[in-house]
Design an enzyme around this catalytic site. Structure first.
Site, mmCIF file in Angstrom:
data_model
loop_
_atom_site.group_PDB
_atom_site.id
_atom_site.type_symbol
_atom_site.label_atom_id
_atom_site.label_comp_id
_atom_site.label_asym_id
_atom_site.label_seq_id
_atom_site.Cartn_x
_atom_site.Cartn_y
_atom_site.Cartn_z
ATOM 1 C CD GLU A 43 -5.771 -3.958 -4.729
ATOM 2 O OE1 GLU A 43 -4.859 -4.738 -5.103
ATOM 3 O OE2 GLU A 43 -5.800 -3.453 -3.587
ATOM 4 N NE ARG A 47 -6.145 1.855 0.429
ATOM 5 C CZ ARG A 47 -4.866 1.720 0.142
ATOM 6 N NH1 ARG A 47 -4.089 2.781 0.077
ATOM 7 N NH2 ARG A 47 -4.358 0.526 -0.084
ATOM 8 C CB THR A 71 -8.486 -1.073 1.130
ATOM 9 O OG1 THR A 71 -7.463 -0.650 0.215
ATOM 10 C CG2 THR A 71 -8.107 -0.565 2.513
ATOM 11 C CE LYS A 131 -2.401 -5.912 0.273
ATOM 12 N NZ LYS A 131 -2.538 -4.771 -0.635
#
Ligand code: 3PG
Length: 205
Positions: A43, A47, A71, A131
């Site tokens: 993943e 960011r 994110t 999640k």
């Protein structure tokens, strides 16, 4: 492409490194270090500025890996992540717009949840995995155990506060699909290009 995150994970190691990539040059050596230790699902969080380019590069250069975007918080990021070739989408929260947007492109999405209401939203939109985030603050192992009775069809992908010391407690639960975290790829080691040390950490899990 299947909409099921669980199908995507079948046969793969159930720990997903959550990566905050400092620069594009790190993408291939880091991915190679992790995959040499058995981690074939990565993943890459949106960011840092190089994240989308890194996903595209890894998709092209390492097709044997499964590479997703993390994110993802808004429709613009979702579009960019899908256009870069992300094979799954992870979001810190539960947004029907993002869930439906990813589903429309046939890409599995894993929304962040902390409450039964959010799990209901995800389940009612047809998802099979959520999640738990941040897992350590949201009730951790006990929360996931309790949700098993109410949401037998839902699998969990906990992240947030997971480390090599507690990951096995999560993976032992029947309703945990996989667990993720940044402990495998500490920022200082990635920035320094210390692949040997990262390999050592990864090898222990
Ligand atoms: C995530 O995006 O899933 C988390 O930031 C990972 O949490 P950790 O840094 O505590 O592993």
């Amino acid at each position: 492409m299947s909409n099921s995150f669980r199908s995507l994970m079948e046969g793969r190691k159930s720990i997903v490194p959550v990566i905050v990539l400092p620069n594009l040059d790190s993408a291939l050596p880091l991915a190679d270090t992790l995959s040499a230790a058995g981690f074939t699902t990565l993943e890459i969080t949106l960011r840092t500025d190089c994240a989308l380019e890194a996903i595209a590069q890894l998709r092209q250069a390492r097709p044997e890996l499964v590479v997703g975007a993390g994110t993802v918080k808004n429709p613009g990021q979702l579009r960019a992540a899908l256009d870069s070739g992300s094979q799954f989408i992870v979001s810190p929260g539960t947004s029907p717009e993002l869930i439906q947007g990813a589903a429309a492109r046939g890409v599995p999405v894993v929304p962040g949840v902390m409450t039964p209401s959010e799990i209901m939203t995800a389940e009612n939109l047809g998802l099979d995995t959520v999640k738990l985030f941040p897992a350590s603050l949201a009730g951790g192992v006990d929360f996931i155990k309790a949700m098993g009775a109410v949401f037998p069809g839902i699998g969990f992908f906990p992240t947030g506060g997971i480390s090599e010391d507690n990951v096995d407690q999560y993976l032992a639960l029947p309703n945990v699909v996989c667990a993720g975290g940044s402990w495998l790829t500490p920022g200082s080691l990635v920035t320094a290009g210390n692949w040997d040390r990262i390999h050592e950490i990864a090898h222990r899990c």
